[in-house]
Scaffold this motif. Structure first.
Motif, PDB file in Angstrom:
ATOM      1  N   LEU A   3       0.874  -1.177  -0.156  1.00 35.53           N
ATOM      2  CA  LEU A   3      -0.032   0.091   0.001  1.00 35.53           C
ATOM      3  C   LEU A   3       1.006   1.225   0.014  1.00 35.53           C
ATOM      4  O   LEU A   3       1.800   1.462   0.840  1.00 35.53           O
ATOM      5  CB  LEU A   3      -0.943   0.008   1.279  1.00 35.53           C
ATOM      6  N   GLY A   4       0.717   2.080  -1.050  1.00 36.16           N
ATOM      7  CA  GLY A   4       1.713   3.241  -0.876  1.00 36.16           C
ATOM      8  C   GLY A   4       0.630   4.406  -1.413  1.00 36.16           C
ATOM      9  O   GLY A   4      -0.335   4.432  -2.072  1.00 36.16           O
ATOM     10  N   THR A   5       1.404   5.708  -0.788  1.00 38.14           N
ATOM     11  CA  THR A   5       0.854   6.923  -0.974  1.00 38.14           C
ATOM     12  C   THR A   5       1.807   7.780  -1.549  1.00 38.14           C
ATOM     13  O   THR A   5       2.861   7.998  -1.006  1.00 38.14           O
ATOM     14  CB  THR A   5       0.398   7.338   0.248  1.00 38.14           C
ATOM     15  N   TYR A  19      -1.890  -6.058  -3.853  1.00 36.53           N
ATOM     16  CA  TYR A  19      -1.655  -7.081  -3.054  1.00 36.53           C
ATOM     17  C   TYR A  19      -1.851  -8.425  -4.011  1.00 36.53           C
ATOM     18  O   TYR A  19      -3.040  -8.775  -4.182  1.00 36.53           O
ATOM     19  CB  TYR A  19      -2.718  -7.267  -1.880  1.00 36.53           C
ATOM     20  N   PRO A  20      -0.895  -8.936  -4.686  1.00 35.77           N
ATOM     21  CA  PRO A  20      -1.124  -9.937  -5.480  1.00 35.77           C
ATOM     22  C   PRO A  20      -1.440 -11.197  -4.893  1.00 35.77           C
ATOM     23  O   PRO A  20      -1.192 -11.413  -3.715  1.00 35.77           O
ATOM     24  CB  PRO A  20       0.270 -10.213  -6.129  1.00 35.77           C
ATOM     25  N   PRO A  21      -2.112 -12.158  -5.277  1.00 38.38           N
ATOM     26  CA  PRO A  21      -2.271 -12.024  -7.044  1.00 38.38           C
ATOM     27  C   PRO A  21      -3.556 -11.466  -7.360  1.00 38.38           C
ATOM     28  O   PRO A  21      -3.811 -10.943  -8.614  1.00 38.38           O
ATOM     29  CB  PRO A  21      -2.548 -13.591  -7.268  1.00 38.38           C
ATOM     30  N   GLY A  53      -2.068  -4.661 -10.788  1.00 39.21           N
ATOM     31  CA  GLY A  53      -2.155  -6.056 -10.905  1.00 39.21           C
ATOM     32  C   GLY A  53      -3.534  -6.336 -11.784  1.00 39.21           C
ATOM     33  O   GLY A  53      -3.890  -5.212 -12.403  1.00 39.21           O
ATOM     34  N   ARG A  54      -4.035  -7.269 -11.729  1.00 38.07           N
ATOM     35  CA  ARG A  54      -5.013  -7.887 -12.449  1.00 38.07           C
ATOM     36  C   ARG A  54      -6.482  -7.133 -12.399  1.00 38.07           C
ATOM     37  O   ARG A  54      -7.363  -7.256 -13.211  1.00 38.07           O
ATOM     38  CB  ARG A  54      -5.363  -9.493 -12.364  1.00 38.07           C
ATOM     39  N   GLY A  55      -6.613  -6.700 -11.048  1.00 35.25           N
ATOM     40  CA  GLY A  55      -7.861  -5.952 -10.663  1.00 35.25           C
ATOM     41  C   GLY A  55      -7.867  -5.133  -9.543  1.00 35.25           C
ATOM     42  O   GLY A  55      -6.882  -5.241  -8.987  1.00 35.25           O
TER      43      GLY A  55
END
Length: 249
Positions: A3-5, A19-21, A53-55
Protein backbone atom coordinates in the motif's frame (compact mmCIF):
# COMPACT_ATOMS: atom_id res chain seq x y z
CA UNK A 1 5.11 -1.80 -1.06
CA UNK A 2 1.59 -3.37 -0.79
CA UNK A 3 0.00 0.00 0.00
CA UNK A 4 1.63 3.20 -1.13
CA UNK A 5 0.76 6.89 -1.07
CA UNK A 6 2.37 9.51 -3.30
CA UNK A 7 1.62 13.22 -3.00
CA UNK A 8 2.21 15.43 -6.03
CA UNK A 9 2.91 19.14 -6.17
CA UNK A 10 -0.66 19.63 -7.38
CA UNK A 11 -2.07 18.44 -4.05
CA UNK A 12 -3.27 15.09 -5.42
CA UNK A 13 -2.49 12.11 -3.21
CA UNK A 14 -2.44 8.80 -5.09
CA UNK A 15 -3.14 5.77 -2.89
CA UNK A 16 -2.25 2.48 -4.57
CA UNK A 17 -3.25 -1.04 -3.48
CA UNK A 18 -0.95 -3.85 -4.60
CA UNK A 19 -1.68 -7.23 -2.99
CA UNK A 20 -1.02 -10.00 -5.54
CA UNK A 21 -2.44 -12.08 -6.98
CA UNK A 22 -5.93 -10.49 -6.97
CA UNK A 23 -5.87 -7.65 -4.42
CA UNK A 24 -7.88 -9.64 -1.90
CA UNK A 25 -6.91 -7.61 1.15
CA UNK A 26 -5.82 -9.24 4.41
CA UNK A 27 -7.02 -7.78 7.70
CA UNK A 28 -3.96 -5.57 8.21
CA UNK A 29 -4.36 -4.07 4.74
CA UNK A 30 -7.89 -2.82 5.40
CA UNK A 31 -6.67 -0.99 8.49
CA UNK A 32 -3.64 0.36 6.60
CA UNK A 33 -5.95 1.70 3.91
CA UNK A 34 -8.16 3.31 6.57
CA UNK A 35 -5.10 4.94 8.12
CA UNK A 36 -3.90 6.26 4.75
CA UNK A 37 -7.22 7.93 4.02
CA UNK A 38 -7.81 9.16 7.56
CA UNK A 39 -4.36 10.73 7.69
CA UNK A 40 -4.91 13.15 4.84
CA UNK A 41 -3.09 16.36 5.65
CA UNK A 42 -3.98 19.99 4.92
CA UNK A 43 -1.82 20.00 1.79
CA UNK A 44 -3.96 17.33 0.09
CA UNK A 45 -6.70 18.56 -2.22
CA UNK A 46 -7.90 15.29 -3.80
CA UNK A 47 -7.20 11.58 -3.35
CA UNK A 48 -7.04 9.09 -6.21
CA UNK A 49 -7.59 5.49 -5.10
CA UNK A 50 -6.16 2.98 -7.57
CA UNK A 51 -4.60 -0.48 -7.73
CA UNK A 52 -1.92 -2.47 -9.48
CA UNK A 53 -2.31 -5.98 -10.84
CA UNK A 54 -5.11 -7.92 -12.47
CA UNK A 55 -7.97 -6.02 -10.88
CA UNK A 56 -8.90 -3.22 -8.53
CA UNK A 57 -10.03 -5.28 -5.53
CA UNK A 58 -11.35 -8.79 -4.88
CA UNK A 59 -12.65 -8.07 -1.38
CA UNK A 60 -11.40 -9.73 1.78
CA UNK A 61 -8.75 -12.45 1.87
CA UNK A 62 -10.98 -15.45 2.52
CA UNK A 63 -8.01 -17.82 2.62
CA UNK A 64 -6.58 -15.83 5.54
CA UNK A 65 -9.92 -16.14 7.30
CA UNK A 66 -10.14 -19.89 6.79
CA UNK A 67 -6.61 -20.66 7.96
CA UNK A 68 -7.00 -18.59 11.14
CA UNK A 69 -8.28 -20.34 14.26
CA UNK A 70 -11.38 -18.92 15.92
CA UNK A 71 -13.05 -15.74 14.82
CA UNK A 72 -10.16 -13.28 15.04
CA UNK A 73 -9.73 -12.94 11.26
CA UNK A 74 -13.48 -12.66 10.73
CA UNK A 75 -13.78 -9.94 13.34
CA UNK A 76 -10.68 -8.24 11.98
CA UNK A 77 -12.01 -8.25 8.42
CA UNK A 78 -15.36 -6.85 9.53
CA UNK A 79 -13.78 -4.10 11.60
CA UNK A 80 -11.15 -3.40 8.95
CA UNK A 81 -13.67 -3.11 6.13
CA UNK A 82 -15.87 -0.86 8.24
CA UNK A 83 -12.87 1.37 9.03
CA UNK A 84 -11.71 1.54 5.40
CA UNK A 85 -15.15 2.25 3.94
CA UNK A 86 -15.74 4.90 6.61
CA UNK A 87 -12.37 6.50 5.93
CA UNK A 88 -13.15 6.81 2.23
CA UNK A 89 -16.53 8.37 2.93
CA UNK A 90 -15.27 10.72 5.65
CA UNK A 91 -12.02 11.68 3.94
CA UNK A 92 -12.04 15.50 4.18
CA UNK A 93 -11.32 15.84 0.45
CA UNK A 94 -12.94 14.18 -2.58
CA UNK A 95 -11.81 10.63 -3.38
CA UNK A 96 -11.68 9.57 -7.04
CA UNK A 97 -11.60 5.83 -7.71
CA UNK A 98 -9.67 4.52 -10.73
CA UNK A 99 -11.05 1.02 -11.31
CA UNK A 100 -9.74 -1.65 -13.64
CA UNK A 101 -10.58 -5.32 -13.98
CA UNK A 102 -12.64 -6.78 -11.18
CA UNK A 103 -14.13 -4.78 -8.32
CA UNK A 104 -15.84 -7.25 -6.02
CA UNK A 105 -17.23 -7.37 -2.48
CA UNK A 106 -15.12 -5.05 -0.39
CA UNK A 107 -13.98 -3.33 -3.56
CA UNK A 108 -17.57 -2.21 -4.13
CA UNK A 109 -17.59 -1.03 -0.52
CA UNK A 110 -14.63 1.23 -1.26
CA UNK A 111 -15.81 2.50 -4.64
CA UNK A 112 -19.41 3.01 -3.52
CA UNK A 113 -18.19 5.43 -0.86
CA UNK A 114 -15.92 7.35 -3.24
CA UNK A 115 -16.98 10.72 -4.60
CA UNK A 116 -16.31 9.95 -8.27
CA UNK A 117 -15.47 6.82 -10.26
CA UNK A 118 -13.49 6.50 -13.45
CA UNK A 119 -13.15 3.01 -14.89
CA UNK A 120 -11.22 1.12 -17.52
CA UNK A 121 -13.31 -0.49 -20.22
CA UNK A 122 -12.43 -3.92 -18.79
CA UNK A 123 -13.82 -3.08 -15.34
CA UNK A 124 -16.77 -4.89 -13.79
CA UNK A 125 -18.46 -4.78 -10.40
CA UNK A 126 -20.18 -7.36 -8.24
CA UNK A 127 -21.01 -8.41 -4.69
CA UNK A 128 -20.64 -12.21 -4.34
CA UNK A 129 -21.31 -12.14 -0.58
CA UNK A 130 -24.37 -14.40 -0.81
CA UNK A 131 -22.20 -17.16 -2.31
CA UNK A 132 -19.73 -16.74 0.59
CA UNK A 133 -22.35 -16.98 3.32
CA UNK A 134 -21.95 -13.33 4.24
CA UNK A 135 -23.78 -10.04 3.78
CA UNK A 136 -22.49 -6.54 3.27
CA UNK A 137 -21.75 -3.83 0.69
CA UNK A 138 -25.39 -3.65 -0.45
CA UNK A 139 -25.23 -0.18 1.10
CA UNK A 140 -22.49 0.72 -1.36
CA UNK A 141 -23.81 -1.18 -4.37
CA UNK A 142 -27.04 0.83 -3.95
CA UNK A 143 -24.98 3.98 -4.53
CA UNK A 144 -23.91 2.62 -7.92
CA UNK A 145 -27.12 1.14 -9.35
CA UNK A 146 -30.90 1.58 -8.86
CA UNK A 147 -32.64 -0.39 -6.11
CA UNK A 148 -34.19 -3.22 -8.11
CA UNK A 149 -31.03 -3.81 -10.10
CA UNK A 150 -29.05 -3.78 -6.85
CA UNK A 151 -31.30 -6.51 -5.45
CA UNK A 152 -31.00 -8.61 -8.59
CA UNK A 153 -27.20 -8.32 -8.59
CA UNK A 154 -27.06 -9.03 -4.86
CA UNK A 155 -29.31 -12.11 -4.86
CA UNK A 156 -27.73 -13.65 -7.95
CA UNK A 157 -24.10 -12.66 -7.47
CA UNK A 158 -24.01 -11.40 -11.06
CA UNK A 159 -21.49 -8.79 -12.13
CA UNK A 160 -22.13 -5.64 -14.14
CA UNK A 161 -19.68 -3.94 -16.53
CA UNK A 162 -18.51 -0.42 -15.84
CA UNK A 163 -19.91 0.68 -19.19
CA UNK A 164 -23.43 -0.09 -17.92
CA UNK A 165 -22.90 2.16 -14.90
CA UNK A 166 -22.16 5.21 -17.02
CA UNK A 167 -25.88 5.46 -17.85
CA UNK A 168 -26.66 5.74 -14.14
CA UNK A 169 -24.01 8.41 -13.60
CA UNK A 170 -22.20 6.39 -10.95
CA UNK A 171 -19.22 5.91 -13.28
CA UNK A 172 -18.12 9.17 -14.88
CA UNK A 173 -16.57 7.52 -17.92
CA UNK A 174 -14.86 4.39 -19.16
CA UNK A 175 -11.55 4.57 -20.98
CA UNK A 176 -9.00 2.11 -22.37
CA UNK A 177 -6.95 0.48 -19.63
CA UNK A 178 -3.77 2.32 -20.58
CA UNK A 179 -5.55 5.67 -20.19
CA UNK A 180 -7.15 5.01 -16.81
CA UNK A 181 -4.60 6.76 -14.62
CA UNK A 182 -4.52 9.72 -16.98
CA UNK A 183 -8.33 10.04 -16.91
CA UNK A 184 -8.58 9.73 -13.12
CA UNK A 185 -5.78 12.24 -12.59
CA UNK A 186 -7.39 14.60 -15.11
CA UNK A 187 -10.61 14.63 -13.10
CA UNK A 188 -8.65 15.00 -9.86
CA UNK A 189 -6.75 17.98 -11.26
CA UNK A 190 -10.00 19.65 -12.26
CA UNK A 191 -11.19 19.39 -8.65
CA UNK A 192 -7.79 20.28 -7.20
CA UNK A 193 -7.79 23.53 -9.17
CA UNK A 194 -10.74 24.80 -7.10
CA UNK A 195 -10.35 26.65 -3.80
CA UNK A 196 -9.53 23.83 -1.35
CA UNK A 197 -11.41 25.55 1.47
CA UNK A 198 -14.60 25.47 -0.58
CA UNK A 199 -14.07 21.89 -1.73
CA UNK A 200 -13.53 20.63 1.82
CA UNK A 201 -16.67 22.45 2.96
CA UNK A 202 -18.56 21.00 -0.01
CA UNK A 203 -17.46 17.44 0.84
CA UNK A 204 -18.70 17.82 4.41
CA UNK A 205 -21.95 19.44 3.25
CA UNK A 206 -22.70 16.74 0.68
CA UNK A 207 -22.11 14.01 3.24
CA UNK A 208 -24.44 15.83 5.59
CA UNK A 209 -27.35 15.77 3.15
CA UNK A 210 -26.95 12.12 2.11
CA UNK A 211 -30.32 10.33 2.50
CA UNK A 212 -28.64 7.19 3.90
CA UNK A 213 -26.15 7.01 6.77
CA UNK A 214 -23.70 4.70 5.02
CA UNK A 215 -21.76 3.89 8.19
CA UNK A 216 -24.79 2.80 10.17
CA UNK A 217 -26.35 1.04 7.16
CA UNK A 218 -23.25 -1.08 6.53
CA UNK A 219 -22.90 -1.89 10.22
CA UNK A 220 -26.49 -3.16 10.18
CA UNK A 221 -25.63 -5.46 7.27
CA UNK A 222 -22.63 -6.82 9.15
CA UNK A 223 -24.88 -8.02 11.95
CA UNK A 224 -26.41 -10.58 9.61
CA UNK A 225 -22.94 -11.80 8.64
CA UNK A 226 -22.29 -12.54 12.30
CA UNK A 227 -25.59 -14.42 12.54
CA UNK A 228 -24.67 -16.57 9.54
CA UNK A 229 -21.29 -17.31 11.10
CA UNK A 230 -22.83 -18.35 14.40
CA UNK A 231 -25.19 -20.63 12.48
CA UNK A 232 -22.23 -22.26 10.73
CA UNK A 233 -23.46 -21.30 7.28
CA UNK A 234 -20.72 -18.79 6.49
CA UNK A 235 -17.88 -21.15 7.39
CA UNK A 236 -19.38 -23.84 5.19
CA UNK A 237 -19.65 -21.47 2.21
CA UNK A 238 -16.11 -20.11 2.67
CA UNK A 239 -14.69 -23.64 2.86
CA UNK A 240 -16.44 -24.45 -0.41
CA UNK A 241 -14.99 -21.30 -2.02
CA UNK A 242 -11.43 -22.08 -0.90
CA UNK A 243 -11.81 -25.72 -1.93
CA UNK A 244 -13.07 -24.79 -5.37
CA UNK A 245 -10.07 -22.52 -5.87
CA UNK A 246 -12.29 -19.93 -7.48
CA UNK A 247 -10.84 -16.50 -8.20
CA UNK A 248 -11.88 -13.46 -10.20
CA UNK A 249 -11.64 -14.12 -13.92
Amino acid sequence: MPLGTALGDDGIAVVTMDYPPVNALPVAAWFALADALSGVGPDVRVVVLRAEGRGFNAGVDIKEMQRTEGFSALLGANKGCFAAFKAVYECPVPVVAAVHGFCLGGGVGLVGNCDAVVAADDAYFGVPEVDRGALGAATHLARLVPQHLMRTLYFTGRTIPASALVQFGSVVETVPRDRLDEAALGLAREIAAKDPRVIRAAKEALNGIDPVDVNRSYRFEQGFTFELNLAGVADERRDAFVGDGKAPR
